[in-house]
Design a protein around this motif. Structure first.
Motif, short mmCIF file in Angstrom:
data_model
loop_
_atom_site.label_atom_id
_atom_site.label_comp_id
_atom_site.label_asym_id
_atom_site.label_seq_id
_atom_site.Cartn_x
_atom_site.Cartn_y
_atom_site.Cartn_z
N ASP A 8 0.87 -1.16 0.00
CA ASP A 8 0.00 0.00 0.00
C ASP A 8 0.93 1.23 0.00
O ASP A 8 2.12 1.10 0.28
CB ASP A 8 -0.87 -0.07 1.27
N LEU A 9 0.41 2.39 -0.31
CA LEU A 9 1.27 3.59 -0.33
C LEU A 9 1.11 4.42 0.95
O LEU A 9 2.01 4.46 1.80
CB LEU A 9 0.96 4.45 -1.56
N ASP A 10 -0.04 5.08 1.06
CA ASP A 10 -0.26 5.99 2.19
C ASP A 10 -0.23 5.23 3.51
O ASP A 10 -1.02 4.32 3.72
CB ASP A 10 -1.64 6.68 2.07
N GLY A 45 -7.29 4.18 3.53
CA GLY A 45 -7.48 3.19 2.48
C GLY A 45 -8.78 3.37 1.71
O GLY A 45 -9.04 2.67 0.74
N VAL A 46 -9.62 4.29 2.17
CA VAL A 46 -10.94 4.51 1.56
C VAL A 46 -10.83 5.57 0.46
O VAL A 46 -10.11 6.56 0.62
CB VAL A 46 -11.95 4.94 2.66
N ARG A 48 -11.52 8.65 -2.27
CA ARG A 48 -11.83 10.06 -2.00
C ARG A 48 -13.34 10.28 -1.87
O ARG A 48 -13.82 10.91 -0.93
CB ARG A 48 -11.26 10.92 -3.14
N SER A 113 -2.54 0.87 -4.30
CA SER A 113 -3.02 2.02 -3.52
C SER A 113 -4.38 2.50 -4.00
O SER A 113 -4.68 2.43 -5.20
CB SER A 113 -2.01 3.16 -3.63
N ALA A 114 -5.19 3.01 -3.09
CA ALA A 114 -6.49 3.59 -3.45
C ALA A 114 -6.33 4.99 -4.00
O ALA A 114 -7.27 5.57 -4.56
CB ALA A 114 -7.39 3.62 -2.21
N SER A 115 -5.14 5.55 -3.85
CA SER A 115 -4.96 6.98 -4.18
C SER A 115 -4.81 7.25 -5.67
O SER A 115 -4.09 6.55 -6.37
CB SER A 115 -3.73 7.52 -3.46
N LYS A 116 -5.48 8.30 -6.11
CA LYS A 116 -5.32 8.75 -7.49
C LYS A 116 -4.03 9.56 -7.63
O LYS A 116 -3.63 9.91 -8.74
CB LYS A 116 -6.52 9.62 -7.88
N ASN A 117 -3.41 9.87 -6.51
CA ASN A 117 -2.17 10.64 -6.54
C ASN A 117 -0.93 9.77 -6.36
O ASN A 117 0.17 10.29 -6.17
CB ASN A 117 -2.20 11.68 -5.41
N LYS A 144 -11.23 -0.51 -1.76
CA LYS A 144 -10.97 -1.40 -0.62
C LYS A 144 -12.13 -1.22 0.36
O LYS A 144 -12.59 -0.10 0.52
CB LYS A 144 -9.66 -0.99 0.08
#
Ligand code: B16
Ligand code: MG
Length: 217
Positions: A8-10, A45-46, A48, A113-117, A144
């Protein structure tokens, strides 16, 4: 046997979780309410969209579709102002040692990762080119705890889900790994991440022979 790792990232590779918290909290405060660090655990993990939905529920607020989109954009702008100042010094302690070890032993690894960034952040911290595959919030349709992000990562790595180990800091992410049939390693508090197969406070607690054991059982 296990043969690949998904990170995972964040909250795992970098502590951008603190920036998400600051940005979401500012949004809530601007709308006239607040939420706690404990509530914030539920946002990790959720996606945006789902994060904003949850926060609005906590504040007992409803927004028009247009205002909802506007608030999400504002949050992201604010979040990115923190991300802007990041460099490789933001990589969490112990992470590089593990990545180096995986490289030395030719163990493939991916980002999930869930992130678009995620991609711009990996570039900022100079890790973008080290991953064998990157799957992020721009590649998935289900958030997730749906395992989609990790299943795509496994596919890209050319391994079966059962052959993957996932490192995650969020409850939703640990659940996603478990549902996907992967081995889950939680990074964070034991009481929060009790559904994980193993939990460590951070990567400095992880010995390289633990990684070895993971990969050989
Ligand atoms: P963005 P991860 C997740 O990343 C974060 O934990 C979560 O707090 C955030 O809302 C989500 O990414 C979406 O991020 O707004 O940048 O697209 O932990 O799955 O790496
Ligand atoms: Mg995370």
């Amino acid at each position: 046997d296990r043969r690949a790792i998904i990170f995972d990232l964040d909250g795992v590779i970098v502590d951008t979780a603190k920036f998400h918290f600051l940005a979401w909290r500012k949004l809530a405060n601007d709308l006239g309410f607040d939420f706690t660090k404990e509530q914030n655990e539920q946002l990790k993990g959720v996606s945006r969209v789902d994060s904003l939905k949850k926060i609005l529920e906590w504040g007992d607020m409803e927004l028009s579709e247009e205002e909802f989109q506007k608030q999400m954009a504002l949050k992201n702008e604010n979040y990115l102002s923190y991300v802007d100042g990041m460099d490789d010094g933001e990589i969490l302690p112990g992470v590089k040692k593990v990545l180096d070890y995986l490289d030395e032993n030719q163990v493939p690894y991916a980002l999930g990762s869930a992130s678009k960034n995620a991609r711009p952040i990996l570039k900022k911290i100079d890790l973008y080119h080290r991953f064998d595959a990157i799957v992020d919030g721009t590649d998935v349709s289900k958030a997730k705890p749906d395992p989609e992000v990790f299943l795509i990562a496994a596919e890209k790595l050319n391994v079966e889900p059962q052959q993957c180990v996932v490192f995650e800091d969020s409850v939703a992410g640990v659940q996603a790994a478990n549902i996907g049939g992967m081995l889950s390693v939680g990074i964070g508090a034991k009481d929060v991440l009790h559904e994980a197969d193993h939990v460590f406070t951070d990567f400095t607690e992880i010995e390289l022979n633990f990684i070895d054991k993971l990969l050989n059982t």
